[in-house]
Design an enzyme around this catalytic site. Structure first.
Site, PDB file in Angstrom:
ATOM      1  N   LEU A  72       0.868  -1.170   0.000  1.00 31.73           N
ATOM      2  CA  LEU A  72       0.000   0.000   0.000  1.00 31.73           C
ATOM      3  C   LEU A  72       0.907   1.222   0.000  1.00 31.73           C
ATOM      4  O   LEU A  72       1.966   1.210   0.638  1.00 31.73           O
ATOM      5  CB  LEU A  72      -0.892   0.025   1.251  1.00 31.73           C
ATOM      6  N   ASP A  73       0.491   2.280  -0.696  1.00 26.63           N
ATOM      7  CA  ASP A  73       1.268   3.515  -0.656  1.00 26.63           C
ATOM      8  C   ASP A  73       1.405   3.983   0.788  1.00 26.63           C
ATOM      9  O   ASP A  73       0.556   3.682   1.639  1.00 26.63           O
ATOM     10  CB  ASP A  73       0.584   4.599  -1.478  1.00 26.63           C
ATOM     11  N   LYS A  74       2.429   4.747   1.059  1.00 20.90           N
ATOM     12  CA  LYS A  74       2.708   5.200   2.424  1.00 20.90           C
ATOM     13  C   LYS A  74       1.498   5.872   3.062  1.00 20.90           C
ATOM     14  O   LYS A  74       1.177   5.622   4.229  1.00 20.90           O
ATOM     15  CB  LYS A  74       3.908   6.159   2.417  1.00 20.90           C
TER      16      LYS A  74
END
Length: 325
Positions: free
Chosen positions: A143-145
């Site tokens: 997942l993106d940050k």
């Protein structure tokens, strides 16, 4: 290849003697259990491999009798506890499901010492972590940050391989919640557009003809004209896929500074809400996690308490066991 040193891919010095000609990276990966060829290449690039006493090149070849010295730096396998904990929604002998908070990277960039899910997971696994490549310890997907929500982590290399295969075969069904700018038309559609790294800015992805096939379905749940809540179903798993696809149709995720407009004091409002996939040992795993407070607040503002309450239900994980997939 003769191998003198600690067993497996533990940190420290490994002395190897080549028995036959071949590529340096392939020889090392074959000789040291637990080292992937990709990681060996990164170690060579980082100057951690000597060939006959000299720093090796990534493309180097070996001849029978060549002496190889490999130094594995201290990594997350031996790291101390990171000083924070993450909510574990479910755990068994093969995997764990966590609720990743926004603002925490899944895997830090090379040389990055900031907290990450990977570092936490290595510390939590303890001695069992040595079974993994330190670069990708049980990481199945990302997942993106700034994206929150359900994230899978494998506890064994076999489980990691099985779960990765399920993603590759598109047997994993994902549903995200996204707050976007405007009101998409039609309210239910599929965005099918190839994605590749933006040739003008390597930190971004873009819809481009030379990209990889990418497909995202969305459904509008509610809207007030200025913003809309979507349920989003990515069928492929390209980097930044949901954010790129929604921006490409003129409805970027609220608060996205890369593909839309940065909000004051906000992150992009994207949450991995639900996940369904085959369990490595058989049956079906289903998991969900409620969105964090910022997204729930935005949902209430445009859709009311009844809709927000539906998504705010406590985390739920079920595992219906059957025959191995």
């Amino acid at each position: 290849m003769d191998h003198a040193g600690s067993a497996g891919a533990g940190a420290g010095r490994h002395l190897l003697n080549a028995e036959a000609p071949g590529r340096l990276d392939a020889c090392i990966a074959a000789a040291v259990p637990g080292l992937s060829r990709a990681r060996v290449q990164r170690l060579i690039e980082g100057g951690h491999v000597l060939l006959n006493g000299e720093v090796a090149r990534k493309s180097a070849r070996v001849e029978a009798g060549d002496r190889i010295e490999l130094t594995l730096p201290e990594t997350g396998h031996d790291a101390a506890e990171p000083g924070f904990d993450l909510p574990v929604l479910y755990e068994d002998d093969a995997l764990a499901v966590i609720d990743k908070p926004a603002g925490l990277a899944v895997h830090g960039a090379p040389g990055d010492t900031a907290p990450s899910v990977a570092g936490w997971w290595l510390a939590r696994l303890g001695p069992a972590a040595t079974a993994f490549d330190a670069e990708h310890p049980g990481i199945v997907h990302r997942l993106d940050k700034e994206t929150s929500g359900v994230l899978l982590l494998a506890k064994t290399p076999a489980a990691q391989a099985a779960l990765s295969r399920a993603f590759e075969l598109r047997r994993v069904h994902k549903c995200y919640l996204a707050m976007v700018e405007g009101q998409p038309r039609p309210p239910h559609a599929v965005v099918e557009a190839p994605i590749h790294r933006d040739p003008r800015d390597r930190t971004r992805m873009a819809v481009t003809a030379r990209g990889r096939p990418s497909r995202t379905e969305y459904r509008v749940v509610a809207g007030d004209g200025g913003r809309s809540l979507l349920e989003v179903f990515p069928e492929t798993g390209r980097t930044h896929q949901i954010r790129v696809h929604l921006a490409s149709i003129g409805h970027p995720v609220v608060g996205d500074p890369v593909y839309g407009r940065a909000g004051e004091g906000r992150r992009h409002l994207l949450h991995a809400w639900r996940l369904e996939l085959p369990h490595p040992t058989g049956g079906t795993l289903r998991a969900s996690a409620p969105p964090p407070a910022d997204l729930l607040e935005a949902i209430r503002a445009i859709a009311g308490e009844a809709v927000a309450s539906r998504y705010a239900a406590p985390p739920a994980v079920t595992c219906e066991r059957g025959q191995p997939s």
